[in-house]
Design an enzyme around this catalytic site. Structure first.
Site, mmCIF file in Angstrom:
data_model
loop_
_atom_site.group_PDB
_atom_site.id
_atom_site.type_symbol
_atom_site.label_atom_id
_atom_site.label_comp_id
_atom_site.label_asym_id
_atom_site.label_seq_id
_atom_site.Cartn_x
_atom_site.Cartn_y
_atom_site.Cartn_z
ATOM 1 N N CYS A 48 -10.169 20.417 21.537
ATOM 2 C CA CYS A 48 -8.992 20.105 20.703
ATOM 3 C C CYS A 48 -8.430 18.725 21.048
ATOM 4 C CB CYS A 48 -7.922 21.178 20.923
ATOM 5 S SG CYS A 48 -6.463 20.915 19.903
ATOM 6 N N CYS A 52 -1.773 19.360 24.940
ATOM 7 C CA CYS A 52 -0.891 20.410 25.472
ATOM 8 C C CYS A 52 -1.260 20.695 26.935
ATOM 9 C CB CYS A 52 -1.017 21.668 24.622
ATOM 10 S SG CYS A 52 -0.924 21.338 22.848
ATOM 11 N N CYS A 55 -3.095 23.973 28.121
ATOM 12 C CA CYS A 55 -4.166 24.591 27.343
ATOM 13 C C CYS A 55 -5.569 24.278 27.859
ATOM 14 C CB CYS A 55 -4.050 24.173 25.882
ATOM 15 S SG CYS A 55 -5.201 25.102 24.833
ATOM 16 N N CYS A 92 -5.295 38.730 14.931
ATOM 17 C CA CYS A 92 -4.821 37.344 14.997
ATOM 18 C C CYS A 92 -5.990 36.426 15.332
ATOM 19 C CB CYS A 92 -3.759 37.198 16.077
ATOM 20 S SG CYS A 92 -2.463 38.438 15.980
ATOM 21 N N CYS A 124 -3.000 37.424 10.989
ATOM 22 C CA CYS A 124 -2.221 36.263 11.427
ATOM 23 C C CYS A 124 -3.211 35.193 11.862
ATOM 24 C CB CYS A 124 -1.327 36.674 12.599
ATOM 25 S SG CYS A 124 -0.308 35.324 13.236
ATOM 26 N N CYS A 184 5.562 33.409 12.647
ATOM 27 C CA CYS A 184 5.490 33.937 14.007
ATOM 28 C C CYS A 184 5.634 32.724 14.917
ATOM 29 C CB CYS A 184 4.139 34.626 14.227
ATOM 30 S SG CYS A 184 3.821 35.066 15.951
ATOM 31 N N ARG A 256 7.245 39.824 20.845
ATOM 32 C CA ARG A 256 5.891 40.127 21.335
ATOM 33 C C ARG A 256 5.730 39.693 22.790
ATOM 34 N NH1 ARG A 256 3.078 41.586 16.730
ATOM 35 N NH2 ARG A 256 3.971 40.815 14.775
HETATM 36 N N1 SAM Z 1 -4.163 24.929 18.128
HETATM 37 C C1 SAM Z 1 -3.170 25.723 17.549
HETATM 38 C C2 SAM Z 1 -1.781 25.390 18.011
HETATM 39 O O1 SAM Z 1 -1.594 25.041 19.170
HETATM 40 O O2 SAM Z 1 -0.859 25.500 17.215
HETATM 41 C C3 SAM Z 1 -3.400 27.202 17.732
HETATM 42 C C4 SAM Z 1 -4.006 27.751 19.029
HETATM 43 S S1 SAM Z 1 -2.948 27.647 20.476
HETATM 44 C C5 SAM Z 1 -4.037 28.072 21.770
HETATM 45 C C6 SAM Z 1 -1.782 28.979 20.246
HETATM 46 C C7 SAM Z 1 -0.677 29.123 21.265
HETATM 47 O O3 SAM Z 1 -1.173 29.735 22.444
HETATM 48 C C8 SAM Z 1 -0.001 27.882 21.785
HETATM 49 O O4 SAM Z 1 0.974 27.410 20.916
HETATM 50 C C9 SAM Z 1 0.630 28.362 23.078
HETATM 51 O O5 SAM Z 1 1.951 28.770 22.842
HETATM 52 C C10 SAM Z 1 -0.241 29.539 23.488
HETATM 53 N N2 SAM Z 1 -0.981 29.238 24.728
HETATM 54 C C11 SAM Z 1 -2.028 28.402 24.839
HETATM 55 N N3 SAM Z 1 -2.455 28.315 26.125
HETATM 56 C C12 SAM Z 1 -1.639 29.112 26.850
HETATM 57 C C13 SAM Z 1 -1.558 29.429 28.239
HETATM 58 N N4 SAM Z 1 -2.374 28.875 29.129
HETATM 59 N N5 SAM Z 1 -0.605 30.304 28.648
HETATM 60 C C14 SAM Z 1 0.235 30.851 27.740
HETATM 61 N N6 SAM Z 1 0.216 30.578 26.418
HETATM 62 C C15 SAM Z 1 -0.700 29.714 25.972
HETATM 63 FE FE1 SF4 Z 2 -5.081 22.388 20.894
HETATM 64 FE FE2 SF4 Z 2 -4.559 24.129 22.832
HETATM 65 FE FE3 SF4 Z 2 -2.657 22.499 21.991
HETATM 66 FE FE4 SF4 Z 2 -3.517 24.482 20.362
HETATM 67 S S1 SF4 Z 2 -2.461 24.706 22.314
HETATM 68 S S2 SF4 Z 2 -3.123 22.343 19.807
HETATM 69 S S3 SF4 Z 2 -5.675 24.550 20.957
HETATM 70 S S4 SF4 Z 2 -4.560 21.870 23.003
#
Ligand code: SAM
Ligand code: SF4
Ligand code: DTB
Length: 317
Positions: A48, A52, A55, A92, A124, A184, A256
């Site tokens: 990606c 973040c 992530c 989801c 979702c 959500c 949730r």
């Molecule tokens: N890429 C898209 C986005 O970020 O909007 C969708 C997938 S992203 C992995 C979905 C959500 O998962 C993120 O917004 C975050 O809140 C949650 N998430 C991701 N990594 C996480 C982690 N290590 N611990 C807890 N929540 C996490």
């Molecule tokens: Fe990409 Fe992870 Fe951020 Fe979603 S949370 S936008 S998958 S880096």
């Protein structure tokens, strides 16, 4: 509740008073024993472009997660059918995209939504930023809700993500609502924010019209290779306080208890349900990270004496 001061006043109530107030709001507005089981599937994993800091799927960090292109509709159908057999009523799907590109891949996701809805489950998806047109196409396919988390407060956001802004996030949430899809949206605890930051996030969500249909409360699952890999665990009673505050602020929404249950005791989870949480991710994997074993969750639900019918369904494959 709309103002930050109102959120603070509720959050800092004596804990028994806070939990009781939340439980009363829960009982008055929703089926108290109805804890929804959702299953999560990563339909496109890793690589990606966003940064973040939490992530495992960001291309900015060296993590053990293998990239995987978009799954086929048939693969999703098989996984969704299995989830339904295990008692999930919501399926989801998450994609590691900044935003979906129009074209064959987005068309395939639209088809996945149709398939899941065709199985009689709520659907979702979380795909990143959306245009109005994309939101309308997902709505036409019958999408139940779109997950797009604010993650944290406006002021803490740039400490966690620099490749998009808080307003980008809110713009997508508005596009989703305009298309008539339920929102959500929630966040992650344990990314170096203060308790006040968490309340600011709930307060932002409370300004949305309509309010979010569901509010996921995730606890950071520290991921190897990411900048937050060494972040300390969140204090358990702070989790309970936030869940209770979310229940009071969003009495009709699903609150949730999302990522991070694998590090929570049964007793902490029960306190969260008592404080108004009414949904969990079920199944041994979230997107890339582990979740409690199915058998453990079955045992927990049975011990609590809730969702007996769902448990019966899940015991028959
Ligand atoms: N890429 C898209 C986005 O970020 O909007 C969708 C997938 S992203 C992995 C979905 C959500 O998962 C993120 O917004 C975050 O809140 C949650 N998430 C991701 N990594 C996480 C982690 N290590 N611990 C807890 N929540 C996490
Ligand atoms: Fe990409 Fe992870 Fe951020 Fe979603 S949370 S936008 S998958 S880096
Ligand atoms: C949400 O708020 N939590 C889910 C779902 N929405 C997409 C994601 C949790 C991800 C946990 C880390 C992982 O599995 O990589």
């Amino acid at each position: 509740m709309k103002t930050l001061d109102e959120f603070r006043a509720v959050y800092h109530l004596p804990l028994p008073e806070l939990i009781l107030t939340a439980a009363e709001a829960h009982r008055a507005n929703r089926g108290y024993g109805d804890i929804q089981r959702c299953e999560l599937l990563s339909i496109k994993t890793g690589g990606c472009p966003e940064d973040c800091k939490y992530c495992s799927q960001s291309a900015h960090y060296d993590t053990p997660v293998d990239r995987q292109p978009l799954l086929t509709v048939d693969e999703v159908r098989t996984r969704a059918e299995a989830a339904k057999h295990r008692g999930a009523t919501r399926f989801c799907m998450g994609a590691a995209w900044r935003a979906p590109k129009d074209g064959p891949e987005f068309d395939r996701v639209v088809e996945m939504v149709r398939v899941v809805r065709g199985l009689g489950m709520e659907a979702c998806v979380t795909l990143g930023m959306l245009t109005d047109h994309q939101a309308r196409r997902l709505a036409d396919a019958g999408l139940t809700a779109y997950n797009h988390n604010l993650d944290t407060s406006r002021r803490h956001y740039p400490e966690v993500i620099t490749t998009r802004t808080y307003d980008d996030r809110l713009d997508t949430l508005r596009a989703v609502s305009r298309a008539g899809i339920a929102v959500c949206s929630g966040g992650i605890l344990g990314m170096g924010e203060t308790e006040d930051d968490r309340l600011m996030m709930l307060c932002e969500l409370a300004q949305l019209d309509p309010p979010p249909e569901s509010v996921p409360i995730n606890c950071l699952m520290p991921q190897a290779g990411t900048p937050l890999a060494m972040a300390p665990a969140v204090d358990s009673l702070q989790i309970v306080r936030l869940v209770a505050t979310a229940r009071i602020a969003f009495p009709r929404s699903r609150v949730r208890l999302s990522a991070g249950r694998d590090r929570m005791s049964r007793e902490l989870q029960v306190l969260c349900f008592l404080a108004g949480a009414d949904s969990v991710f079920f199944g041994e994997k979230l997107l890339t990270a582990p979740n409690p074993r199915e058998s453990e969750d079955e045992a927990l639900f049975r011990a609590m004496g809730v969702s007996a019918s769902a448990c019966e369904t899940t015991s028959k494959p």
